[in-house]
Motif scaffolding. Structure first.
Motif, PDB file in Angstrom:
ATOM      1  N   LEU A  17      -5.851  -9.725  10.033  1.00  0.00           N
ATOM      2  CA  LEU A  17      -6.811  -9.982   8.880  1.00  0.00           C
ATOM      3  C   LEU A  17      -6.324  -9.403   7.952  1.00  0.00           C
ATOM      4  O   LEU A  17      -5.815  -8.097   7.741  1.00  0.00           O
ATOM      5  N   SER A  18      -6.269  -9.915   6.554  1.00  0.00           N
ATOM      6  CA  SER A  18      -6.033  -9.392   5.282  1.00  0.00           C
ATOM      7  C   SER A  18      -7.142  -9.627   4.280  1.00  0.00           C
ATOM      8  O   SER A  18      -7.929 -10.594   4.299  1.00  0.00           O
ATOM      9  N   CYS A  19      -7.406  -8.658   3.408  1.00  0.00           N
ATOM     10  CA  CYS A  19      -8.397  -8.796   2.471  1.00  0.00           C
ATOM     11  C   CYS A  19      -7.942  -8.252   1.125  1.00  0.00           C
ATOM     12  O   CYS A  19      -7.461  -7.122   1.059  1.00  0.00           O
ATOM     13  N   ALA A  20      -8.266  -8.897   0.261  1.00  0.00           N
ATOM     14  CA  ALA A  20      -7.756  -8.736  -1.162  1.00  0.00           C
ATOM     15  C   ALA A  20      -9.087  -8.612  -2.323  1.00  0.00           C
ATOM     16  O   ALA A  20      -9.860  -9.117  -2.231  1.00  0.00           O
ATOM     17  N   ALA A  21      -8.985  -7.363  -2.967  1.00  0.00           N
ATOM     18  CA  ALA A  21      -9.913  -7.016  -3.907  1.00  0.00           C
ATOM     19  C   ALA A  21      -9.491  -7.428  -5.222  1.00  0.00           C
ATOM     20  O   ALA A  21      -8.591  -6.975  -5.563  1.00  0.00           O
ATOM     21  N   SER A  22     -10.220  -8.033  -5.964  1.00  0.00           N
ATOM     22  CA  SER A  22      -9.761  -8.426  -7.295  1.00  0.00           C
ATOM     23  C   SER A  22     -11.140  -8.250  -8.325  1.00  0.00           C
ATOM     24  O   SER A  22     -12.082  -8.064  -7.824  1.00  0.00           O
ATOM     25  N   GLY A  23     -10.903  -8.161  -9.504  1.00  0.00           N
ATOM     26  CA  GLY A  23     -11.838  -7.946 -10.383  1.00  0.00           C
ATOM     27  C   GLY A  23     -11.817  -6.636 -11.275  1.00  0.00           C
ATOM     28  O   GLY A  23     -10.728  -6.029 -11.328  1.00  0.00           O
ATOM     29  N   SER A  24     -13.004  -6.120 -11.727  1.00  0.00           N
ATOM     30  CA  SER A  24     -12.990  -4.897 -12.609  1.00  0.00           C
ATOM     31  C   SER A  24     -13.077  -3.845 -11.715  1.00  0.00           C
ATOM     32  O   SER A  24     -14.187  -3.285 -11.063  1.00  0.00           O
ATOM     33  N   ILE A  77      -5.913  -0.432  11.116  1.00  0.00           N
ATOM     34  CA  ILE A  77      -6.118  -0.885   9.762  1.00  0.00           C
ATOM     35  C   ILE A  77      -5.275  -0.079   8.951  1.00  0.00           C
ATOM     36  O   ILE A  77      -4.700   1.171   9.278  1.00  0.00           O
ATOM     37  N   SER A  78      -4.693  -0.744   8.087  1.00  0.00           N
ATOM     38  CA  SER A  78      -3.855  -0.297   7.000  1.00  0.00           C
ATOM     39  C   SER A  78      -4.263  -0.779   5.580  1.00  0.00           C
ATOM     40  O   SER A  78      -5.047  -1.718   5.200  1.00  0.00           O
ATOM     41  N   ARG A  79      -3.826   0.015   4.447  1.00  0.00           N
ATOM     42  CA  ARG A  79      -3.756  -0.551   3.137  1.00  0.00           C
ATOM     43  C   ARG A  79      -2.848  -0.321   2.197  1.00  0.00           C
ATOM     44  O   ARG A  79      -1.706   0.155   2.505  1.00  0.00           O
ATOM     45  N   ASP A  80      -2.702  -1.363   1.483  1.00  0.00           N
ATOM     46  CA  ASP A  80      -1.540  -1.605   0.348  1.00  0.00           C
ATOM     47  C   ASP A  80      -2.522  -0.938  -0.841  1.00  0.00           C
ATOM     48  O   ASP A  80      -2.950  -1.992  -1.662  1.00  0.00           O
ATOM     49  N   PHE A  81      -2.091   0.376  -1.373  1.00  0.00           N
ATOM     50  CA  PHE A  81      -2.832   0.797  -2.604  1.00  0.00           C
ATOM     51  C   PHE A  81      -2.560   0.015  -3.638  1.00  0.00           C
ATOM     52  O   PHE A  81      -3.298   0.012  -4.679  1.00  0.00           O
ATOM     53  N   ALA A  82      -1.333  -0.354  -3.777  1.00  0.00           N
ATOM     54  CA  ALA A  82      -0.902  -1.077  -5.148  1.00  0.00           C
ATOM     55  C   ALA A  82      -1.354  -2.339  -5.285  1.00  0.00           C
ATOM     56  O   ALA A  82      -1.588  -2.898  -6.278  1.00  0.00           O
ATOM     57  N   LYS A  83      -1.696  -3.068  -4.060  1.00  0.00           N
ATOM     58  CA  LYS A  83      -1.993  -4.505  -4.127  1.00  0.00           C
ATOM     59  C   LYS A  83      -3.681  -4.632  -3.954  1.00  0.00           C
ATOM     60  O   LYS A  83      -4.117  -5.704  -3.804  1.00  0.00           O
ATOM     61  N   ASN A  84      -4.388  -3.385  -3.627  1.00  0.00           N
ATOM     62  CA  ASN A  84      -5.902  -3.487  -3.486  1.00  0.00           C
ATOM     63  C   ASN A  84      -6.006  -4.207  -2.228  1.00  0.00           C
ATOM     64  O   ASN A  84      -7.027  -5.153  -2.175  1.00  0.00           O
ATOM     65  N   THR A  85      -5.212  -4.044  -1.173  1.00  0.00           N
ATOM     66  CA  THR A  85      -5.643  -4.836  -0.230  1.00  0.00           C
ATOM     67  C   THR A  85      -5.708  -3.979   1.296  1.00  0.00           C
ATOM     68  O   THR A  85      -5.346  -2.738   1.216  1.00  0.00           O
ATOM     69  N   VAL A  86      -6.406  -4.635   2.205  1.00  0.00           N
ATOM     70  CA  VAL A  86      -6.641  -3.957   3.558  1.00  0.00           C
ATOM     71  C   VAL A  86      -6.260  -4.852   4.372  1.00  0.00           C
ATOM     72  O   VAL A  86      -6.774  -6.022   4.209  1.00  0.00           O
ATOM     73  N   SER A  87      -5.684  -4.434   5.562  1.00  0.00           N
ATOM     74  CA  SER A  87      -5.342  -5.414   6.557  1.00  0.00           C
ATOM     75  C   SER A  87      -5.876  -5.004   7.879  1.00  0.00           C
ATOM     76  O   SER A  87      -5.836  -3.602   8.235  1.00  0.00           O
ATOM     77  N   LEU A  88      -6.132  -5.761   8.853  1.00  0.00           N
ATOM     78  CA  LEU A  88      -6.241  -5.032  10.069  1.00  0.00           C
ATOM     79  C   LEU A  88      -5.471  -5.950  11.145  1.00  0.00           C
ATOM     80  O   LEU A  88      -5.786  -7.394  11.471  1.00  0.00           O
TER      81      LEU A  88
END
Length: 121
Positions: free
Chosen positions: A19-26, A68-79
């Motif tokens: 699973l992946s999740c991307a955060a976007s916005g302000s 669980i892991s994160r890509d801090f540069a892309k604002n994503t979290v994966s499972l």
């Protein structure tokens, strides 16, 4: 702010999904990010969380199987979910604690719409 999750689906017991999740916005700072799940008739439960420093915690039932892991540069979290069991069947929700730009003491909680994971026996 929006959280967009992807990667759910149908898999046989013993299989894997990511699973992946991307955060976007302000977004100022993303603090903790995590995954929750809710099966029909059950309360929503925490599956895994990862802090802004990379510290992780898991519910006991997934330890050793999920990562669980994160890509801090892309604002994503994966499972990454391995050795899936029918008991893992649920709708999985991405969650993030985000501070807006310039207001780093303010913590807003956001939820994605969820993605269905179904594990057949």
């Amino acid at each position: 702010v929006q959280l967009q999750a992807s990667g759910g689906g149908l898999v046989q017991a013993g299989g894997s999904l990511r699973l992946s999740c991307a955060a976007s916005g302000s977004i100022g700072i993303i603090n903790d990010m995590g995954w929750y799940r809710q099966a029909p008739g059950n309360q929503r439960e925490l599956v895994a969380r990862i802090s802004s420093r990379g510290g992780t915690n898991y519910v006991d039932s997934v330890k050793g199987r999920f990562t669980i892991s994160r890509d801090f540069a892309k604002n994503t979290v994966s499972l990454q979910m391995n050795t899936l069991e029918p008991e893992d069947t649920a709708r999985y929700y991405c969650n993030a604690d985000i501070s807006p730009p310039g207001y780093y003491g303010l913590h807003n909680i956001y939820w994605g719409h969820g993605t269905q994971v179904t594990v057949s026996s």
